[in-house]
Design a protein around this motif. Structure first.
Motif: not given
Length: 519
Positions: A124-134, A184-202
């Motif tokens: 349901g999110s919408v990205g502004t770019r169509n990127l492959l995130g690794i 450690a919750i901060v970096p763990i949460r952050s890397i997890h949520n980086l992976t889910k950014n809408a610009n990576f298209g799921g």
């Protein structure tokens, strides 16, 4: 040649109660200069630095933005240069005394009909770019990931023209860290949520070494306040230490196979017209000067209000650049719960700085001071202008994702690179970045629009700054004019227009906030 307005001695007084103002003219003004209102300089004052509008006695406050930004060291005569050497910084306000939700703004009239061309995602999110995130589970694999990224860009991307690029989510976390420490919750949460950014298209792929503390399964699971990431294929996790790999080329070939599978799916996506309410925009500033708080930041604050009126989500951050203005923000929250959350983030950071044996004064840089900002109090007063005038509806811990739309405070450090990474983790799909000194800053995961606070820097850095608010200082345009210009530019960039940082490929590495111990 400068026009008559630019040659006339000018200063900016922000609030009727201010007893200092900043000099507007390029290259500053000399002793003996007389302003149109009769104020006479008794010493040379650089551009953006403060002039005393009245006689100010030893110990009396300097007032700018209608707020105390310092106290005089010695008697200051009218027309004098008010610089760091004659300024004592105020102490921070006690957090337990702050008013909460006492002046919650009423919703501004809805703004309808504004759209952008974005990429709809399965969640349901919408990205502004169509990127492959690794994604990486540990920094040990960063060299391999960056090596393979170059091959993907050279050999694979030309086959998939609808994909905007590939972004290796390189970070310094994953091993040699206290993985179970509370912070450690901060970096763990952050890397997890980086992976889910809408610009990576799921599309999710993870590269692991195999022996690290931060195992891929934990990365995908996230923290108690996140939702687990479900992989399409078990092969989406590439473990370099896996026995199937015989030599470096075997690892490279495996990553390329997985990447191509994701690229094929991303390539089938097309931009679609979506309402502006689907935007998540981050507001940030860096390399600030005294103009930032009177031209650029108020302009993006006006644009923030326009976005909120469209139903979009707007984030402002940078705890130390909010701390001294937080008494102006807690009255604006929607309810007591949000107000307490905002105060808690300030208190957490106060303690974090105290543990490091520093205080908020360590924030201000030599460039800030050269640009006329004497201390963090003055800097914070200009920084919070990015928030506009809307009610604050939610407060996020570092790396959290929003659950509401509207104006949100996303707690981050003030460092440009850390704040940028944390805002991407919190889900922004476009960022606006203001600067008075100039910066080539950029992010690979989201487009960054850079706004200059002064025309001089916009003209010298004509192919690095995307828009200037400098005409506000000269009276040629209003904050509203620049705010509307920026709002329209945000929609254009969200629809695919490249800001200068993307044009040149200037992308800073991610700097994930890790307050936990390193072992």
């Amino acid at each position: 040649m400068p026009n008559e307005v630019e040659k006339t001695p000018l200063y900016i007084k922000v609030h009727i109660n201010d007893n200092v103002a900043i000099v507007v003219n390029d290259n500053g003004l000399s002793a003996g200069t007389i302003f149109p209102d009769g104020l006479t300089l008794i010493e040379d004052i650089p551009q953006a630095h403060k002039v005393a509008l009245t006689d100010i006695k030893d110990g009396d406050p300097f007032i700018r933005y209608g707020e105390i930004v310092g106290y005089a060291i010695g008697d200051i005569k009218q027309g004098s240069w008010v610089h760091e050497g004659v300024t004592r910084m105020p102490t921070a306000r006690a957090l337990h005394e702050l008013p909460i939700a006492t002046k919650t703004p009423k919703p501004l009239p809805p703004l309808k009909g504004y759209t952008f061309e974005g990429y709809k995602n399965p969640d349901g999110s919408v990205g502004t770019r169509n990127l492959l995130g690794i994604t990486m589970s540990v920094n040990c694999v960063s060299g391999v990931v960056e090596y393979v990224t170059k091959i993907i860009e050279r050999d694979l991307l030309p086959k998939y023209p609808n994909v905007d690029g590939v972004v290796p989510l390189v970070h310094l976390y994953g091993c040699g860290v206290a993985i179970d420490a509370p912070a450690a919750i901060v970096p763990i949460r952050s890397i997890h949520n980086l992976t889910k950014n809408a610009n990576f298209g799921g599309e999710v792929m993870v590269i692991s070494l195999g022996c690290e503390k931060f195992q891929p399964e934990r990365l995908l699971k996230g923290t108690d306040d996140t939702q687990a990431i479900k992989l399409v294929d078990e092969d989406d996790i590439v473990v370099l230490q896996d026995e199937q790999h015989h030599g470096f080329q075997s690892m490279v070939d495996h990553i390329l196979r997985v990447a191509e599978r994701h690229l094929k799916r991303l390539n089938s996506r097309k931009r679609e017209t979506v309402p502006a309410s689907e935007l998540i925009v981050g507001m940030q500033c860096g390399g600030s000067d005294a103009f930032s708080g009177v031209t650029a930041n108020p302009s993006i604050g006006f644009a923030a209000d326009l976005l909120v009126r469209c139903g979009a989500t707007v984030m402002f951050s940078e705890v130390t650049e909010v701390r001294d203005g937080v008494h102006l923000l807690t009255p604006r929250v929607v309810d007591e719960e949000v107000g307490k959350a905002l105060i808690n983030e300030m208190a957490w950071y106060d303690e974090y700085l105290e543990t490091g044996k520093v205080d908020r004064s360590a924030n201000t840089t030599p460039g800030n001071k050269k640009g006329g900002l004497n201390n963090i109090v003055e800097k914070a007063m200009g920084s919070i202008a990015k928030s506009g005038t809307s009610a604050i509806v939610e407060v996020l811990k570092p790396g959290q994702r929003p659950t509401k739309r509207g104006l949100i405070f996303a707690a981050t450090p003030a460092s440009d690179f850390v704040c940028g990474a944390q805002q991407v983790a919190s889900g922004i799909t476009v960022q606006v970045f203001t600067s008075g000194r100039g910066t080539p800053y950029g992010l690979a995961a989201v487009p960054v629009i850079k706004m200059a606070s002064r025309n001089a820097i916009a003209e010298r850095w004509f192919d690095l700054m995307d828009i200037s608010a400098g005409d506000v200082a000269l009276g040629k345009k209003t904050i509203e004019d620049i705010g509307w210009d920026l709002f329209k530019l945000i929609l254009e960039v969200a629809s695919g227009k490249k800001p200068w940082s993307d044009h040149w490929g200037l992308h800073n590495p991610l700097a994930i906030f890790n307050p936990a111990p390193i072992t």
